[in-house]
Design a protein around this motif. Structure first.
Motif, short mmCIF file in Angstrom:
data_model
loop_
_atom_site.label_atom_id
_atom_site.label_comp_id
_atom_site.label_asym_id
_atom_site.label_seq_id
_atom_site.Cartn_x
_atom_site.Cartn_y
_atom_site.Cartn_z
N LEU A 152 -18.78 -38.39 6.91
CA LEU A 152 -18.46 -37.68 8.15
C LEU A 152 -19.73 -37.18 8.83
CD1 LEU A 152 -15.26 -35.61 7.27
CD2 LEU A 152 -15.45 -37.57 8.80
N GLU B 127 -15.05 -36.06 17.37
CA GLU B 127 -14.07 -37.04 16.93
C GLU B 127 -13.49 -37.82 18.11
OE1 GLU B 127 -12.47 -34.66 12.98
OE2 GLU B 127 -11.07 -35.50 14.44
N LEU C 154 -12.04 -42.25 14.33
CA LEU C 154 -12.25 -41.50 13.10
C LEU C 154 -10.97 -41.35 12.28
CD1 LEU C 154 -14.04 -39.95 11.19
CD2 LEU C 154 -13.74 -37.92 12.61
#
Length: 318
Positions: free
Chosen positions: A226, A237, A241
């Motif tokens: 991440l 995001e 994702l």
């Protein structure tokens, strides 16, 4: 009168626009921001190809004579205009550099002469191209999505001669159960695609391998990351994702550039990719160049297809 030690026009602009007095006020992130990209580090955001070619060049220096022999036997690697470097008179790109290393790992442990090979998710076909160019493979079956298969079929038709291309069977994902019901393979290969499937789908493929294959080579990541600096989307995001985090057999998040974190994840990798209870890992190792990719060769019932030379674990390679 000219200045004896005068800044060039290039550095006049750098001093005016990037390496300014304000840049020295806060050192918190300066090594990963534009001032340092003008002083000592090419900006990875705008110099990706430069870094890619540098990596390929550096990896090429470590290839063995056997690696170079595999590459030279794999003709027409320049189809598609890859990002390549030239080392000792030979063009080489990252795709085929990886392919020759993968084949080197496999051929030490599985007899490929006369083998029947099943590849699940072939991409554009570099692995198939490399294996058929280096070994007398009897049959090579590719299972893939229809659109990807159209690409691999066109590519392999272009780079292989008629005799080698005729050994390939193309099976779409909708045809698997019927097409492979009675077939048996000496080796199955999956490179970087089981990790991008729903867990149930990946499990179904492992069950297929358990039923019809004698050996299995896989190369996939040991976990997820991440770190937003790695994916080119630093703003937060997006729709990709969540989709990425729901796929694969290993969905734990780790620091993929921490060698200890990667090593600690290897036992889980070896367990997750074992096709069934009757399988054992014959060898495993870090899969260069990516820090968090691992490769393993499994055998069913202690044998690897036609023969196999064996091989002990290389789990401490990273």
């Amino acid at each position: 009168m000219p200045h004896t030690y005068q800044a060039s026009r290039q550095w006049e602009r750098i001093s005016r626009d990037w390496v300014t007095a304000e840049a020295a006020v806060d050192l918190t992130d300066f090594k990963s921001e534009r001032p340092n990209h003008k002083i000592s580090l090419w900006d990875p955001g705008s110099n990706g190809v430069r870094y890619l070619k540098t990596m390929v060049h550096n990896m090429a220096t470590g290839l063995s004579p056997a690696d170079w022999d595999r590459l030279r036997r794999t003709r027409n690697r320049d189809v598609g205009n890859p990002h390549a470097v030239r080392w000792d008179g030979e063009d080489i790109c990252l795709d085929y550099l990886q392919a020759t290393l993968e084949l080197g790992f496999i051929e030490e442990r599985v007899e490929l002469r006369g083998a029947a090979v099943l590849e699940i998710g072939a991409g554009y076909g570099r692995t198939c191209h490399t294996l058929l160019s280096n070994h007398d493979i009897a049959t090579y079956c590719i299972v893939d999505l229809p659109t990807t298969m159209e690409l691999s079929k066109r590519y392999l038709r272009t780079v292989l001669d008629d005799e080698r291309f005729a050994r390939i069977d193309f099976v779409t994902v909708d045809e698997v159960d019927d097409a492979l019901a009675s077939r048996r393979f000496d080796l199955s290969i999956n490179i970087d695609s089981l990790a991008e499937m729903f867990p149930e789908t990946a499990g179904n493929y492992l069950a297929l391998i358990d039923r019809c294959c004698a050996a299995f080579y896989t190369k996939n990541p040991v976990g997820k990351y991440l770190d937003r600096t790695l994916d080119g989307r630093p703003e937060g995001e997006d729709e990709l994702l969540p989709a990425a985090m729901e796929t694969g057999l290993l969905r734990q998040v780790l620091d993929v550039h921490d060698s200890r974190a990667v090593r600690d994840a290897v036992p889980g990798f070896l367990d997750a990719y074992r096709p069934g209870d009757g399988w054992s890992s014959a060898a495993d190792a870090w899969a260069a160049p990516w820090s968090f990719y691992w490769q393993a060769l499994y055998r069913k019932g202690g044998t690897a297809g036609n023969a196999g030379t064996g091989g002990k674990s290389a789990g401490a390679a990273l």
